[in-house]
Write a protein that holds these residues in place. Structure first.
Motif, short mmCIF file in Angstrom:
data_model
loop_
_atom_site.label_atom_id
_atom_site.label_comp_id
_atom_site.label_asym_id
_atom_site.label_seq_id
_atom_site.Cartn_x
_atom_site.Cartn_y
_atom_site.Cartn_z
N GLN A 1 -76.76 50.75 -26.59
CA GLN A 1 -76.60 52.18 -26.54
C GLN A 1 -76.35 52.65 -25.28
N ASN A 2 -76.91 51.91 -24.29
CA ASN A 2 -77.09 52.47 -22.83
C ASN A 2 -76.36 51.34 -22.01
N ILE A 3 -75.25 50.69 -22.39
CA ILE A 3 -74.72 49.65 -21.91
C ILE A 3 -73.26 50.05 -22.01
N ASN A 4 -72.41 50.54 -20.79
CA ASN A 4 -71.25 50.77 -20.87
C ASN A 4 -70.33 50.11 -19.68
N ALA B 1 -78.57 40.83 -27.89
CA ALA B 1 -77.67 39.88 -28.71
C ALA B 1 -77.61 40.12 -30.03
N LYS B 2 -78.99 40.41 -30.42
CA LYS B 2 -79.12 40.75 -31.80
C LYS B 2 -78.44 42.16 -32.10
N GLU B 3 -78.46 43.00 -31.32
CA GLU B 3 -77.93 44.33 -31.55
C GLU B 3 -76.41 44.26 -31.47
N LEU B 4 -75.82 43.46 -30.32
CA LEU B 4 -74.42 43.36 -30.46
C LEU B 4 -73.90 42.97 -31.66
#
Length: 591
Positions: free
Chosen positions: A7-10, A27-30
């Motif tokens: 959520q913090n990566i743009n 990687a798991k979240e993505l």
């Protein structure tokens, strides 16, 4: 999720703020994010799941978008899009007015090259690298990620051949998952498989022989190994080649086990991966299945019939013939040029070849159609699946140009059936022998006849059109399945006795006799086609009336001089004025 890194990566700058130890969690979240959205919205699943770790490693190590990253093919790039500022709009992926399902230059600086068709990345990245040399930008990195069997294409080999004799700062990453949409085929697949077994020795390495600094194969799901090797290669000048082994569908067990089905599975349960069944009972057959079953039926009685497809046996339904007559059906891989000329070679020996290609992919073999087939007047039967709008895959995949680019080629017959019965009958007629090549175009999706589409075959008269409805004032002339929208629209016209409807399944040769009859009866003609107007069916009809000095007002309906983006077929037909209600308004106005 226990953490919230994604959520913090743009941007890639945000990604670089993470510790390497945090990247497996990311990687798991993505992967979970992709699964969640695609389970609801549909799209390309397996390819993007397979490159999650590679995607993270590339943006972590390289200075993107200043370093130039090209994806090939583009349906691997969902993770790339999510990490580069499109996470919050990813749910619009492939929607009308949403983000594209493929990298697109106008969408983001991170999308350095538009990639909907395969095997373009090495050429594009090499071009970028050579340009950087000329601009004295010697520290700039240029990375081509080529996967899903795309490296087996001739264009990729052409680029490899050139790159190996340059000093370009080029890194080619082979995402080797042994599958495209269907399992990869050919000697190169077997050769790459031998790397995994340790059977290839240094002196036998084809990539080293082509002057690449080769490394690998390495585990494409091992972030530590990927980052370590990418950092090393970043400091190496000249052409480099990294061989990465991945699993398509990684992280979703059913997708790993059923890679063909989960390439683009439709809607599914994000927890289990179980695909939700579609409501198909009582619906008409898909056109591709009508083609596939009809081909088997014809091949049962004609041993000269052969089927050829460039890497699309499931999508085109040539799989039915491959199952029934494995020695007479060929998947040649992502190689449209080869598919066409292979078919031409077989035709010289008296074989009856059904070359089954998506309309958009036949564009890649235009020279072969002209030079190897039409110039020699070889009776290859081109079956052009996905003609017209294909929907959510968008501008790179719509089959809107075939009528225009084929109609100018001498010797070729062009046929666009109204329905499944006509498709079957033209296939039957073609295999009887036409002494000319023929292109048969039909759309993606289901037909129009729920029952009794499998009627006894009838031989068609070449170049014959039909009057579907008599009328007194305006003649509507349509070709192909869009004629079904015309039929329904005419039914709704307030005084439809004024509207005549003519169906021209043969775009070439046109039914000249019927055109003369129409020209003698009507002052107003409307042409309708699901293809580009410029050079298309309507242009041919208008040219005939003009050259023969008929005083007729002609309105051409079709696709304007622009590229059409993604959306459902219904949405795109509406936007182009080809849906039933839009046609109704035009018909009412014209009468």
């Amino acid at each position: 999720m226990s953490s919230n890194l994604l959520q913090n990566i743009n941007s890639s700058l945000d990604l670089k703020k993470l510790k390497e130890s945090e990247l497996p969690t990311l990687a798991k979240e993505l992967r979970d994010f992709i699964i969640k959205i695609i389970s609801q919205k549909e799209g390309h699943l397996g390819a993007s799941l397979g490159v999650v770790e590679l995607t993270i490693a590339l943006h972590y190590v390289f200075d993107t978008p200043n370093d130039l990253l090209v994806w090939d093919v583009g349906h691997q790039a969902y993770g790339h899009k999510i990490l580069t500022g499109r996470r919050d709009v990813f749910h619009t992926n492939r929607d009308l007015n949403g983000i594209s399902g493929f990298p697109k230059r106008s969408e983001s600086l991170y999308d350095t090259f538009g990639v909907g068709h395969s095997s373009t990345s090495i050429s594009a990245a090499l071009g970028m690298a050579l340009a950087s040399n000329l601009k004295n930008e010697f520290d700039k990195q240029h990375i081509a990620v080529i996967g899903d069997a795309s490296i087996a294409s001739g264009m990729a080999f052409e680029a490899l051949n050139h790159a190996g004799v340059t000093d370009a700062n080029l890194l080619i990453i082979l995402n080797d998952n042994a599958i495209g949409i269907d399992p990869s085929i050919g000697a190169l697949k077997e050769y790459l498989a031998s790397f995994k077994e340790g059977d290839v020795h240094e002196e036998n390495n084809i990539f080293k022989a082509l002057n690449f600094n080769y490394s690998g194969p390495i585990d494409g799901h091992d972030l530590d190994a990927l980052i370590l090797e990418l950092k090393r290669l970043k400091a190496v000048k000249g052409p480099k080649f990294l061989h990465v082994i991945t699993t398509k569908g990684k992280g979703l067990q059913l997708a790993e086990e059923n890679q063909v089905k989960y390439h683009a599975p439709g809607k599914f349960d994000p927890e289990t991966g179980k695909i939700y069944p579609k409501e198909e009972e009582g619906l008409p057959q898909k056109f591709q299945d009508v083609f596939g079953h009809t081909l088997v039926e014809l091949a049962e009685t004609n041993e000269k019939i052969i089927g050829v497809t460039p890497a699309m046996p499931s999508g085109s339904s040539l799989k039915y013939m491959m199952d029934r007559f494995s020695d007479r059906a060929f998947d040649v891989g992502i190689a449209e040029q080869h598919a066409v000329t292979l078919s031409a070679g077989m035709a010289t020996q008296g074989m009856i070849v059904f070359c089954n290609v998506y309309s958009t992919f036949l564009q890649r073999a235009y020279d072969q159609v002209i030079h190897d087939v039409a110039l020699q007047n070889l009776p290859v039967i081109f079956c052009l699946d996905r003609s017209g709008f294909v929907g959510e895959d968008g501008a790179t995949h719509h089959g809107l140009f075939d009528l225009a680019f084929l109609s100018c080629v001498p010797n070729i017959i062009i046929y666009a059936p109204l329905n499944e019965i006509e498709l079957r009958n033209i296939m039957f007629t073609a295999q009887l022998g036409l002494n000319h090549p023929i292109a048969i175009r039909y759309p993606r999706g289901r037909g129009f006849i729920k029952d009794n589409w499998k009627l006894p075959f009838e031989k068609l008269e070449i170049g014959k059109g039909f009057c579907l409805k008599e009328g007194s004032k305006v003649a509507v002339i349509s070709t192909g399945t869009i004629g079904n929208n015309v039929i329904e629209a005419i039914k709704l016209v307030s005084d439809n006795s004024k509207l005549a409807h003519y169906h021209f399944p043969f775009v070439k040769p046109l039914d000249i006799g019927l055109l003369i009859e129409i020209g003698g009866k009507f002052d107003v003609v409307i042409t309708v086609e699901e293809g580009v107007i410029n050079g298309g069916f309507g242009s041919l009809v208008a040219s005939f009336f003009n050259e023969n000095e008929f005083k007729i007002k002609i309105k051409k309906l079709g696709i304007l001089d622009e590229f059409i983006e993604q959306g459902s077929v219904a949405e795109l037909q509406k936007n182009s004025g080809l849906d039933i209600q839009s046609l109704l308004k035009i018909f009412e106005k014209m009468i």
